[in-house]
Design an enzyme around this catalytic site. Sequence first.
Site, PDB file in Angstrom:
ATOM      1  N   GLU A   9      -2.465   9.046  -1.219  1.00 29.00           N
ATOM      2  CA  GLU A   9      -1.287   9.592  -0.928  1.00 29.00           C
ATOM      3  C   GLU A   9      -0.716  10.233  -1.939  1.00 29.00           C
ATOM      4  O   GLU A   9      -1.383   9.344  -3.201  1.00 29.00           O
ATOM      5  CB  GLU A   9      -0.778   7.716  -1.105  1.00 29.00           C
ATOM      6  CG  GLU A   9       0.617   8.158  -1.394  1.00 29.00           C
ATOM      7  CD  GLU A   9       1.585   6.526  -1.593  1.00 29.00           C
ATOM      8  OE1 GLU A   9       2.864   6.336  -0.398  1.00 29.00           O
ATOM      9  OE2 GLU A   9       1.081   5.599  -2.155  1.00 29.00           O
ATOM     10  N   ASP A  64      -6.205  -0.794   2.145  1.00 28.72           N
ATOM     11  CA  ASP A  64      -5.284  -0.221   0.919  1.00 28.72           C
ATOM     12  C   ASP A  64      -6.498  -0.334  -0.138  1.00 28.72           C
ATOM     13  O   ASP A  64      -6.341  -1.262  -0.405  1.00 28.72           O
ATOM     14  CB  ASP A  64      -4.079  -0.580   1.204  1.00 28.72           C
ATOM     15  CG  ASP A  64      -2.444   0.619   1.203  1.00 28.72           C
ATOM     16  OD1 ASP A  64      -2.766   1.401   0.332  1.00 28.72           O
ATOM     17  OD2 ASP A  64      -2.113  -0.039   2.445  1.00 28.72           O
ATOM     18  N   ASP A 124      -3.338   4.704  -2.190  1.00 28.40           N
ATOM     19  CA  ASP A 124      -2.186   4.336  -3.043  1.00 28.40           C
ATOM     20  C   ASP A 124      -2.140   5.105  -4.310  1.00 28.40           C
ATOM     21  O   ASP A 124      -3.048   5.250  -5.358  1.00 28.40           O
ATOM     22  CB  ASP A 124      -1.794   2.769  -2.777  1.00 28.40           C
ATOM     23  CG  ASP A 124      -0.217   2.978  -4.189  1.00 28.40           C
ATOM     24  OD1 ASP A 124       0.168   2.678  -2.822  1.00 28.40           O
ATOM     25  OD2 ASP A 124      -0.069   1.898  -4.712  1.00 28.40           O
ATOM     26  N   HIS A 175       4.718   2.485   6.167  1.00 25.27           N
ATOM     27  CA  HIS A 175       5.753   1.316   5.848  1.00 25.27           C
ATOM     28  C   HIS A 175       6.538   2.065   4.648  1.00 25.27           C
ATOM     29  O   HIS A 175       7.906   0.333   4.354  1.00 25.27           O
ATOM     30  CB  HIS A 175       4.552   0.075   4.913  1.00 25.27           C
ATOM     31  CG  HIS A 175       3.948   0.423   3.994  1.00 25.27           C
ATOM     32  ND1 HIS A 175       2.967   1.579   4.014  1.00 25.27           N
ATOM     33  CD2 HIS A 175       3.961   1.051   2.606  1.00 25.27           C
ATOM     34  CE1 HIS A 175       2.756   2.138   3.023  1.00 25.27           C
ATOM     35  NE2 HIS A 175       3.001   1.141   1.648  1.00 25.27           N
ATOM     36  N   ASP A 176       6.923   3.149   4.084  1.00 26.53           N
ATOM     37  CA  ASP A 176       7.414   3.307   2.900  1.00 26.53           C
ATOM     38  C   ASP A 176       9.217   4.362   3.288  1.00 26.53           C
ATOM     39  O   ASP A 176       9.528   4.740   2.869  1.00 26.53           O
ATOM     40  CB  ASP A 176       6.955   4.079   1.932  1.00 26.53           C
ATOM     41  CG  ASP A 176       6.271   2.841   0.863  1.00 26.53           C
ATOM     42  OD1 ASP A 176       6.425   2.026   1.238  1.00 26.53           O
ATOM     43  OD2 ASP A 176       5.127   3.421   0.242  1.00 26.53           O
TER      44      ASP A 176
END
Length: 580
Positions: A266, A101, A207, A343-344
Site C-alpha cells: 500500500e 495483512d 499496510d 475497506h478504506d
Amino acid sequence: MSAPTPNWWKTGTAYQVWPASYKDSNGDGIGDIQGLISTLPYLKKLGIDIVWLSPMYKSPQKDFGYDISDYQDVDPQFGTLADLDELIKKCHDMGMKLLLDLVINHTSDQHKWFLESKKDKTNEKADWYIWRDAKMVDGKRHPPNNWRSIFGGSAWEWVEERGQYYLHLFVPEQPDLNWELDEVRQAIYREAISFWLDRGVDGFRVDTCNLYSKNTSYPDAPIVLMGEEYQPAEAHFVNGPRMHEWLKEQREQVLDKYGDVAMVGELPGTDAAEVLKYVAAEVRELSCVFDFDVVSLGGRHGAGVKKHQVHKHDLPSFKQAIGKQQDLTRGTTAWSTAFLENHDQARSLNRFATADPKYREKAAKMLATLLGCLTGTLFIYQGQEIGMVNMPDSWGIEEIKDPDSLNAYHDVMHRHDGEPLWLEKAMAGIRRVARDNARTPVHWDSSKHGGFTTGEPWMRVHDLYPEINVADQEKNPSSPLNYWRKMIEIRQKYAELAVFGDFETWDFLEPDSFTFTKENKSNGYEKKKLLTFLSFSDEVQPLHFPPDCKGKEMELLISNVDEPGKHLTPWEARVYLVSL
C-alpha cells in the site's frame, strides 16, 4: 522457446475479506474465520484464486484490527489459531492462496512491546517506539512538533509515566514503531512475518508500507492549513530515506527463505517514478502495489483535505488516474493491481458510476467490465460482486463506527461551534467517502440482517439487503454476480491481452464515455486487440472507434446488454476481440 511462467500473484484474481462484516458463523453479530471458511466454495465459483484476509490478529479494535496487540494470535471475536490453520489448509486444498495483512508501521498501545517501552526511559524496549520530549512554550507543554495525524489532531500523545510524547501517525492507540533500531526490525520479521509464513500463508498485503522511515530530526511541517494548530507532514514520513534499504533487508533476510512470497504494498501519496523504485522486479522489494490515484479522485488524500471537501471528479480525470496505474508496467519489470474498492474506500458504484436503482445493476456490470480488462492483479472487495452501495442518506452520525469518520465529524462540530449547516456538510462528506460505506455487513440473502448473522449485527445492515443479495443473484443469470463470473472467465481466457496487455485510451477528453484497447505483441496475439467501450452516462452515447479497428473483424466477448447496437445505451459496456 516458450514464455516463462508468470508469478501466481500476477495471474490470479484476489478477493478481500474484511472479517467483521463478512459472514458470522456463531450468531454473535461479528463476522469470523469460520464464516469465511463456509463461503470458500462460493469464492471458488466466482473465479477467485487469492483470498486476502484483513487483520484478524489479537487487538483492542480501536482501529478495527489495525491496532495489533499480538502478532502471533487471532482475536477471539474472529476465532482461534486453529481456525486460521484450517482456513490456510482449505484454501490450499481448493487451489487458492491466502494473503494476510501485514501491519508493521505501528502496534497497539496494548502490545507487550509498548507496555514495556512506556514504563521509563531506561527499560530494554525504551527505544522501540518514537519518543520525544515536550516542547515548552511560556511554561506550557506542547507536542514536539506540529505534525497532524492522518486521522486528525496531533500526531503525538503524552505519557505521564515516562514524561514524554510518542508518535502515532494514526489513532493515539497506534504508536509508531522505531524502525531505525535493528532489534525492532528483527522482532517484526520474526513475530509478524516468519511466524505466519511458517504456518503456510502465501504472502501479505502490506499496510502503509512507505511510512516506516521518518525524517528523524522531526521538524515542524510547513503551514498549509491556516488557523489550524496541526499541519499535514507527509513530506517528513512518506517514502522516507531508509525505506528501500529496509524492504530489501526484509526480502533478503526473511522472504527469500520461503520462495515466491507475494508482498502487495500500500503506497499512498507516491508518484509513478517513486512507485517503480519499490516494485521493479530487479529491486526485489514489493511484488506489486496499490496505486491510490483513482480512489483519491476529488482530493480525498490531498494534504489536509477533509471528507466534506471532497468533490466530484470528471471522467477524463478518472481515465488519467487509470492510465497512470496501467502505464506502470509498460516497458518495465514492475507489476500493478486493478481495484476500485477496499475497506478504506466508499463503494465504487457511488464514487465512479451511479447507484440510481434504474441503472445500478447495469452500472455494476459496466465497472466489472472495466476492471476485468485492466492490466495487473485484479482485487475485488467483499460485496462488490453483487453491487453493494454506500450507506443510505437517511442514516445519521449514530450509525457511524469508524474513528476516522467520527473524528472528521467532531472536528467540524468543534471548529464551527456545532452550526447545523456545517454538521450537514460533515455528514454529507461521510456519506460520500467514509470508510463506513464499505464496512456494512455483506448481504447473503433476503432474510433478517441479510443472512449475515442470526444475532444482532455489530453494524447496521444496509436497508437494501432485500434487493441486493447473493442468494437472489445466484438464481438470476443476468445478475451482477453472474456477470462478474463471466468477466473473470474472459479475463483468464484472454489473459495475454486483459492481464498482460498494453493499455491505450482513445477518447481521453470525452466526458461521458471511455474507450480503450489492450494489445500484446507477443505470445501469438500480435494480430489481436481487446476493444472496450464503456458508458458513464444516463444518455445515449456514440461509439469512438480507434482508427486501426475500423472495418476489422470483431467478436463480441461480453456485454451488459442483450443486443449491442449502433450506440452505447446508458451505462453500457461491451468488449470485442478485434482481428487486425
